[in-house]
Design a protein around this motif. Structure first.
Motif, PDB file in Angstrom:
ATOM      1  N   TYR A 176       0.831  -1.210   0.000  1.00 39.70           N
ATOM      2  CA  TYR A 176       0.000   0.000   0.000  1.00 39.70           C
ATOM      3  C   TYR A 176       0.870   1.266   0.000  1.00 39.70           C
ATOM      4  O   TYR A 176       0.490   2.284  -0.577  1.00 39.70           O
ATOM      5  CB  TYR A 176      -0.998   0.004   1.171  1.00 39.70           C
ATOM      6  N   SER A 231      -3.218  13.619   8.206  1.00 43.64           N
ATOM      7  CA  SER A 231      -4.658  13.619   8.423  1.00 43.64           C
ATOM      8  C   SER A 231      -4.898  13.402   9.901  1.00 43.64           C
ATOM      9  O   SER A 231      -5.059  12.272  10.352  1.00 43.64           O
ATOM     10  CB  SER A 231      -5.362  12.532   7.614  1.00 43.64           C
ATOM     11  N   HIS A 279      -7.497  13.905  11.209  1.00 42.88           N
ATOM     12  CA  HIS A 279      -8.851  13.334  11.278  1.00 42.88           C
ATOM     13  C   HIS A 279      -8.786  11.811  11.308  1.00 42.88           C
ATOM     14  O   HIS A 279      -9.568  11.167  12.000  1.00 42.88           O
ATOM     15  CB  HIS A 279      -9.686  13.795  10.080  1.00 42.88           C
ATOM     16  N   ALA A 280      -7.860  11.235  10.517  1.00 43.22           N
ATOM     17  CA  ALA A 280      -7.761   9.764  10.476  1.00 43.22           C
ATOM     18  C   ALA A 280      -7.540   9.215  11.881  1.00 43.22           C
ATOM     19  O   ALA A 280      -8.207   8.264  12.306  1.00 43.22           O
ATOM     20  CB  ALA A 280      -6.609   9.343   9.559  1.00 43.22           C
ATOM     21  N   GLU A 319     -10.593  10.131  14.391  1.00 47.61           N
ATOM     22  CA  GLU A 319     -11.786   9.324  14.137  1.00 47.61           C
ATOM     23  C   GLU A 319     -11.570   7.887  14.612  1.00 47.61           C
ATOM     24  O   GLU A 319     -12.480   7.260  15.177  1.00 47.61           O
ATOM     25  CB  GLU A 319     -12.132   9.354  12.633  1.00 47.61           C
ATOM     26  N   PHE A 320     -10.373   7.364  14.402  1.00 43.37           N
ATOM     27  CA  PHE A 320     -10.082   5.997  14.847  1.00 43.37           C
ATOM     28  C   PHE A 320     -10.125   5.919  16.375  1.00 43.37           C
ATOM     29  O   PHE A 320     -10.595   4.935  16.948  1.00 43.37           O
ATOM     30  CB  PHE A 320      -8.707   5.561  14.322  1.00 43.37           C
ATOM     31  N   GLN A 341      -2.824   1.342  13.435  1.00 46.87           N
ATOM     32  CA  GLN A 341      -3.706   1.429  12.281  1.00 46.87           C
ATOM     33  C   GLN A 341      -4.397   2.787  12.187  1.00 46.87           C
ATOM     34  O   GLN A 341      -5.040   3.092  11.177  1.00 46.87           O
ATOM     35  CB  GLN A 341      -4.751   0.308  12.456  1.00 46.87           C
ATOM     36  N   PHE A 394      -4.271   4.862   9.124  1.00 45.81           N
ATOM     37  CA  PHE A 394      -4.365   4.107   7.876  1.00 45.81           C
ATOM     38  C   PHE A 394      -5.673   4.376   7.124  1.00 45.81           C
ATOM     39  O   PHE A 394      -6.589   3.554   7.128  1.00 45.81           O
ATOM     40  CB  PHE A 394      -4.214   2.622   8.213  1.00 45.81           C
ATOM     41  N   THR A 395      -5.751   5.540   6.501  1.00 40.93           N
ATOM     42  CA  THR A 395      -6.864   5.826   5.589  1.00 40.93           C
ATOM     43  C   THR A 395      -6.257   6.187   4.234  1.00 40.93           C
ATOM     44  O   THR A 395      -5.093   6.594   4.145  1.00 40.93           O
ATOM     45  CB  THR A 395      -7.740   7.003   6.062  1.00 40.93           C
ATOM     46  N   LEU A 396      -7.083   6.069   3.208  1.00 41.54           N
ATOM     47  CA  LEU A 396      -6.637   6.413   1.858  1.00 41.54           C
ATOM     48  C   LEU A 396      -6.163   7.867   1.823  1.00 41.54           C
ATOM     49  O   LEU A 396      -5.122   8.192   1.238  1.00 41.54           O
ATOM     50  CB  LEU A 396      -7.822   6.207   0.900  1.00 41.54           C
ATOM     51  N   ASP A 397      -6.930   8.729   2.504  1.00 36.50           N
ATOM     52  CA  ASP A 397      -6.597  10.159   2.506  1.00 36.50           C
ATOM     53  C   ASP A 397      -5.224  10.387   3.142  1.00 36.50           C
ATOM     54  O   ASP A 397      -4.407  11.159   2.639  1.00 36.50           O
ATOM     55  CB  ASP A 397      -7.655  10.931   3.315  1.00 36.50           C
TER      56      ASP A 397
END
Ligand code: NAI
Length: 334
Positions: free
Chosen positions: A11, A99, A101-102, A105-106, A295, A298-301
């Motif tokens: 990834y 991010s 936010h990633a 949010e997690f 993790q 670990f977001t696409l963004d």
């Protein structure tokens, strides 16, 4: 410029290749450590991640092979011997914010999963067990949450807990955030947070001052049943002390995305092996402990932003331009 990228997962490679880097990228699967450092010989830049070893001997080996730039594809830099890098003339650039936010949010996801027993509930229903006994949770609304570190990530978590869920939020940071104070967040000392909070979530960096900020003495102050969430760095929590507090019920739940000894465990599939680490093995036996393997980012963004900023840092260095806010330097006097 040749860039040797360690600890590369498929990834990572996809996110970098999508940007068609104009550098000569050398994607290496091994983790960076003394034994693997020679793989970077001839590369002007090395790209490393959170669990790569960037201690003095490794930096010396890299410098001996011609490395002049360390590109950290993460925000934290607690794994780098900054003074030695400076002495060797290795510049360091990181991704200060990819991010928040990633991670925020997690963190909220882990907290809700823990206090509402969601992973256990899903495992039960898959087995045809629809009983609720053992799954009793509690409302976040009205509870006291302690947020240690209110930078980019901690501020988002504090807002979600305060404005979103209606918690009373206590916070600790070296630099209180007036915008959070304006929404009712109260800054106080860690001891007060330990004594008053129902939930504590950690978002400060790992430094000598914050190492084991959660340990036996802190936990002794806590209300029985304290919920602790750590998505920051494993070294913030003394795992052995947390295990003792879980056994007595002082700690009512623990959710960790990071673990002090994670370098030998995380990011790998060890499902066919015997875990040699007794503390993580013990933690995994508690019904009220959730462990995820680093993790939160670990977001696409976040992956796209990490690749873009890392390559922008490389471009700047190659062009002889200053690294700006991405640059990491040793602390003054340190
Ligand atoms: P940031 O630099 O924006 O915020 C850190 C905050 O901690 C700052 O406000 C700073 O003043 C405060 N702080 C520093 N020393 C402190 C101390 N002794 N006591 C209390 N507060 C202190 O960093 P950001 O982006 O919010 O990230 C926070 C941490 O999250 C990072 O250091 C990193 O270790 C971790 N992280 C974890 C990820 C994951 O995937 N699990 C991904 C990204 C970051």
């Amino acid at each position: 410029m040749r860039i040797a990228m360690f600890s590369t997962k498929p990834y990572d490679r996809r996110s970098f290749e999508a940007l068609a880097p104009r550098h000569d990228m050398q994607y290496l699967a091994p983790r960076l450590e003394a034994e693997t450092a020679p793989l970077a010989a001839g590369a002007q830049a090395v790209c490393a991640f959170v669990n790569d070893d960037l201690s003095a001997p490794v930096l010396q080996a890299l410098a001996g092979g011609g490395t002049r730039l360390l590109l950290l594809r993460c925000a934290g830099f607690n794994n780098v011997d900054l003074a030695e890098a400076a002495r060797l003339g290795i510049s360091i650039a990181r991704v200060p914010a990819y991010s928040p936010h990633a991670v925020a949010e997690f963190t909220i996801g882990l907290l809700l999963a823990l206090i509402r027993h969601i992973p256990r509930a899903v495992a039960r229903t898959r087995d045809g067990n629809f009983a609720l006994e053992g799954l009793l949770g509690f409302d976040l609304h009205g509870r006291t949450a302690g947020v240690i570190g209110t930078g980019k990530i901690g501020a988002l978590v504090a807002r979600a807990l305060s404005a979103g869920f209606g918690c009373r939020v206590l916070a600790h940071d070296l630099h209180p955030d007036p915008a959070l104070q304006a929404i009712g967040v109260t800054y106080t000392e860690p001891r007060t947070i330990a004594a008053e909070a129902d939930i504590i979530t950690l978002h400060c960096p790992l430094t000598p001052q914050t190492h084991h900020i959660i340990r036996a003495e802190t936990l002794a102050l806590a209300k029985p049943g304290l919920i602790l969430v750590n998505t920051s760095r494993g070294g913030l929590v003394n795992a052995e002390d947390a295990i003792e507090a879980l056994k007595t019920g002082r700690l009512g739940g623990l959710a960790i995305d990071v673990y002090e000894q994670e370098a030998d465990l995380f990011f790998e599939d060890l499902s066919n092996e015997i875990l040699a680490d007794d503390a993580i093995a013990r933690l995994l036996t508690f019904p009220n402990v959730l462990v995820t393997g680093h993790q939160a980012f670990f977001t696409l963004d976040a992956l796209n932003a990490i690749a873009a900023t890392t390559l922008a840092n490389a471009d700047r260095f190659a062009a002889g331009e200053p690294l700006g806010t991405a640059e990491v330097r040793p602390p003054v006097g340190g």
